[in-house]
Enzyme design. Structure first.
Site, mmCIF file in Angstrom:
data_model
loop_
_atom_site.group_PDB
_atom_site.id
_atom_site.type_symbol
_atom_site.label_atom_id
_atom_site.label_comp_id
_atom_site.label_asym_id
_atom_site.label_seq_id
_atom_site.Cartn_x
_atom_site.Cartn_y
_atom_site.Cartn_z
ATOM 1 N N HIS A 238 0.867 -1.184 0.000
ATOM 2 C CA HIS A 238 0.000 0.000 0.000
ATOM 3 C C HIS A 238 0.903 1.232 0.000
ATOM 4 C CE1 HIS A 238 -3.033 -2.725 2.142
ATOM 5 N NE2 HIS A 238 -3.750 -2.210 1.162
ATOM 6 N N HIS A 275 -2.713 1.992 -4.766
ATOM 7 C CA HIS A 275 -3.230 3.360 -4.596
ATOM 8 C C HIS A 275 -2.321 4.410 -5.249
ATOM 9 C CE1 HIS A 275 -6.288 1.587 -2.142
ATOM 10 N NE2 HIS A 275 -5.467 1.268 -1.161
ATOM 11 N N ASP A 326 -10.577 -3.951 -3.908
ATOM 12 C CA ASP A 326 -10.136 -3.538 -2.580
ATOM 13 C C ASP A 326 -11.100 -3.921 -1.448
ATOM 14 O OD1 ASP A 326 -8.719 -2.411 -0.518
ATOM 15 O OD2 ASP A 326 -8.642 -0.388 -1.325
HETATM 16 ZN ZN LIG Z 1 -5.902 -2.524 0.568
#
Ligand SMILES: [Zn+2]
Length: 482
Positions: A238, A275, A326
């Site tokens: 992440h 992300h 997600d």
């Molecule tokens: Zn995640």
């Protein structure tokens, strides 16, 4: 036993980057053997009124978060943000047991398959029991999640997460006790054990996942990057989902999360940065130069108020893209692809933001000799094919499989869609992919094949009994909410 090749003959076939009319997808031994005419001796499967496209891939997800559906929304009446959502998520994470996890994951993967997906990347960080003690089988929860995906019939890459702490000089607290381990070696040896026990299943693979630059110190990230390199595994992390996370990493290390990954040797073509929203120009350059993949999860990112992934700049710099569901709040990879482009339109005040400029230029070669300049900002025909690619081949690359375009030699993972579904009715060879990417509803999904075997038929799962799977998940959801 010699199984003859099977030739799937839809009205339209989107394979190897091209839409063809009347061509067959020939499948042998779980792979695409050719695209075009059916070879003699092949078993013919005529798919009337249908199109065949590459299977969709969710490169990032946490199946247990399906249990949160509808819940944090109730709490969002007052001031709510990512961090208050995380509290609600932790409340579920602190209670879910092996049976609940398995039942909820089965439901999540069932919905994923019915939406046209053929593969899932499960970023798995729930390891211990609610008190923070290892289960008798240390890999209990990982096995339950893998088992749920395989029962439904999906191809799965378990991205085994490593989690050290709440943050810099902050030990794990609350639900995080279920995530933490003493060293990064635990994640590496878990992958070794799990890979050994799943050796017989060619549809299961593994990757390593230092959770984030917040939850892992630099030495952990470096150690896992070395291990991923040594064993040729995908490395997922992440990255820069929230501004506060970027600030915390800058305060601890003096650099951004992306720069920290680079310093740790964790930025390369095996890396998937999940992300990558709050990235500066140098971060974008670094991700691009490394040929890293960025996995955007626009529907979750929108729900949580994270921000917009600057996919246009990342692609221009050389990064690759994948998509993930997600939080399993909405399960629709085409909607993710649509939102990736759509969010950028709102930010850049422009259409066709992710159209490849190179493709736009080659599509209008006459413009060079004409008085009328090529419209550089017009959506190029390559836009929708490109978005579809993020949702298929992009995910397969990120998860260590390759393929995803239905070219000869690639896995026979495909979706059969109904051309008379109201959402895409009227689409022909020239606008099939734009129609599917911009408008297709999940009701159009007729069949789904993974490795040449049916997983969904006529919109229903075929490997699990749906009513039973749903009933078990509902019982687990009620237990968690009691
Ligand atoms: Zn995640």
């Amino acid at each position: 036993v010699i199984v003859p090749p099977r030739a799937y003959a839809p009205d339209l076939l989107f394979a190897a980057g091209e839409v063809r009319e009347g061509a067959a997808l020939v499948v042998e031994g779980g792979r695409v053997s050719s695209v075009g005419a059916a070879p003699p001796g092949a078993e013919q499967v005529r798919l009337s009124g249908a199109a065949v496209l590459p299977g969709l891939v969710s490169a990032h997800g946490h199946a247990f978060q399906r249990a949160l559906r509808g819940r944090p929304e109730r709490r969002a009446a007052g001031g709510s943000d990512f961090w208050s959502w995380r509290e609600a998520m932790y409340a579920v994470a602190s209670r879910v047991g092996p049976d609940e996890l398995e039942s909820i994951a089965r439901l999540a993967f069932l919905e994923l398959a019915r939406s046209g997906a053929t593969a899932a990347g499960e970023f798995h960080y729930l390891h211990h029991d609610p008190a923070g003690r290892p289960y008798a089988d240390r890999d209990e929860l990982a096995r339950r999640v893998i088992g749920a995906a395989r029962e439904v019939g999906l191809r799965v890459t378990l991205l085994r997460a490593a989690y050290a702490r709440a943050g810099h000089r902050r030990p794990a607290e609350g639900a995080q006790r279920r995530f933490v381990e003493a060293s990064p070696d635990e994640a590496a040896s878990a992958v070794e054990r799990l890979a050994a026990s799943h050796r017989g299943d060619p549809l299961v693979r593994f990757g390593l996942a230092p959770h984030s630059a917040r939850a892992c110190p630099a030495e952990w990230i470096a150690a896992l990057a070395r291990e991923a390199e040594r064993r040729a595994l995908p490395l997922h992390v992440h990255v820069s989902e929230q501004p506060a996370e970027v600030e915390a990493v800058r305060a601890e290390h003096g650099v951004s999360p992306v720069a920290l990954l680079a310093r740790c040797g964790a930025l390369g073509p095996r890396t998937t940065a999940v992300h990558a929203i709050h990235v500066d120009a140098e971060d974008v350059e670094a991700l691009g130069a490394a040929r890293a993949c960025v996995c955007a999860c626009p529907l979750t990112e929108r729900d949580l108020g994270d921000g917009v992934v600057p996919a246009d700049r990342l692609l221009a710099a050389g990064a690759r893209m994948a998509l993930g569901v997600d939080s399993f709040g909405e399960v629709d990879l085409l909607a993710e692809a649509r939102a990736l482009e759509g969010h950028l339109r709102l930010v850049r005040l422009e259409r066709g933001v992710l159209a490849s400029r190179a493709a736009a230029a080659t599509a209008a070669p006459a413009a060079t000799s004409s008085a009328i300049p090529a419209p550089t900002h017009a959506p190029s025909p390559a836009l929708f094919e490109r978005l579809y690619g993020f949702a298929s081949a992009g995910g397969m690359a990120s998860l260590g499989w390759g393929g995803g375009a239905l070219a000869p030699g690639e896995p026979a993972d495909f979706v059969v869609i109904s051309l008379d579904d109201p959402s895409i009715a009227g689409a022909g060879a020239d606008d099939l992919v734009p129609a599917v990417v911009s408008s297709m509803a999940r009701t159009a999904v007729r069949d789904v094949y993974v490795g040449g075997e049916p997983v969904v038929r006529d919109g229903r799962a075929v490997r699990v009994e749906e009513s039973r799977a749903v009933a078990r998940a509902v019982a687990a959801l009620h237990r968690l909410r009691a």
